[in-house]
Write a protein that holds these residues in place. Structure first.
Motif, PDB file in Angstrom:
ATOM      1  N   GLY A   1      -2.009  11.833 -11.889  1.00 23.58           N
ATOM      2  CA  GLY A   1      -2.500  10.768 -12.337  1.00 23.58           C
ATOM      3  C   GLY A   1      -3.931  10.171 -12.171  1.00 23.58           C
ATOM      4  N   HIS A   2      -4.403  10.771 -11.258  1.00 28.52           N
ATOM      5  CA  HIS A   2      -5.726  10.134 -10.976  1.00 28.52           C
ATOM      6  C   HIS A   2      -7.072  11.143 -11.089  1.00 28.52           C
ATOM      7  CE1 HIS A   2      -3.627   7.041  -8.503  1.00 28.52           C
ATOM      8  NE2 HIS A   2      -3.007   7.958  -7.980  1.00 28.52           N
TER       9      HIS A   2
ATOM     10  N   THR B   1       1.711   9.881  -9.433  1.00 32.43           N
ATOM     11  CA  THR B   1       0.750   8.414  -9.418  1.00 32.43           C
ATOM     12  C   THR B   1       0.800   7.933  -7.806  1.00 32.43           C
ATOM     13  OG1 THR B   1       2.819   7.289  -9.719  1.00 32.43           O
ATOM     14  CG2 THR B   1       1.253   7.755 -11.551  1.00 32.43           C
TER      15      THR B   1
ATOM     16  N   GLN C   1       7.627   9.742 -14.092  1.00 34.22           N
ATOM     17  CA  GLN C   1       6.589   9.137 -13.526  1.00 34.22           C
ATOM     18  C   GLN C   1       7.062   8.688 -11.964  1.00 34.22           C
ATOM     19  OE1 GLN C   1       4.968   5.414 -15.096  1.00 34.22           O
ATOM     20  NE2 GLN C   1       2.720   6.118 -14.465  1.00 34.22           N
TER      21      GLN C   1
END
Length: 150
Positions: free
Chosen positions: A112-113, A10, A139
Motif C-alpha cells: 500500500g506504500h 499497510t 486490508q
C-alpha cells in the motif's frame, strides 16, 4: 470458479506477511505457487522463506531447480503453469497473472506504500471484476491482522 482475494499490505512488508499465509496454506493441504515480478525478487523471497523464523520451516523451491514438481511451495517469476500441481497462486509485487482458471484460489498481495503496486492492483481488480469473477478485498489493520473490507 476461482476464489480471488486481494491483500493490501499497510502495516508490514511482504517479507513479514507472506510466510504466515503460506504456513496456513500448507496446514490446509494446499500446494502453492508464488509468482514474483522478476528473477531477482523470486530469489530474494527464496532467502526470506529460509530465514524468516528460527523455529519454522517452509518447504519450498524455485521453478528453475531440479524436482520443482515435488515442491509444496514453488517460487517463480514466470506465468507458466505450476509444475507442482498448485491449487493456490500468490501474485506479489504486481506480477501479471497467467490464466487463473486452473486454480481454486488466487491471492494478489500488494504494498500500500508503493504507487505502482497500488495502480496495478486497481487495474487487476477492475479487469477481473469485469470478467465476472467474485473478488474479496482484505486490508491489514493494527498489528497486521487481516480485515475483510469488500
Amino acid at each position: 470458479m476461482t476464489e480471488i482475494l486481494f491483500y493490501h499490505l499497510t502495516e508490514s512488508r511482504l517479507e513479514q506477511a507472506l510466510p504466515p499465509l503460506l504456513e496456513k496454506s500448507l496446514e490446509r493441504g494446499w500446494r502453492v505457487v508464488v509468482q514474483a515480478l522478476d528473477d531477482a525478487r523470486r530469489d530474494a523471497l527464496d532467502t526470506v522463506l529460509w530465514t524468516y523464523s528460527d523455529d519454522s520451516f517452509l518447504p519450498h523451491g524455485l521453478d528453475t531447480e531440479a524436482h520443482a514438481d515435488r515442491q509444496p511451495i514453488l517460487l517463480t517469476a514466470g506465468q507458466a503453469e505450476a509444475v507442482n500441481d498448485a491449487t493456490v497462486r500468490f501474485m506479489v509485487d504486481g506480477a501479471a497473472p497467467p490464466d487463473l482458471s486452473g486454480y481454486e484460489r488466487v491471492v494478489f498481495m500488494f504494498d500500500g506504500h508503493d504507487d505502482r503496486q497500488l495502480a496495478t492492483a486497481r487495474d487487476q481488480w477492475r479487469r477481473l471484476k469485469s470478467e465476472g469473477h467474485a473478488l474479496t478485498y482484505w486490508q491489514q489493520g493494527p498489528g497486521g491482522r487481516w480485515q475483510k473490507k469488500a
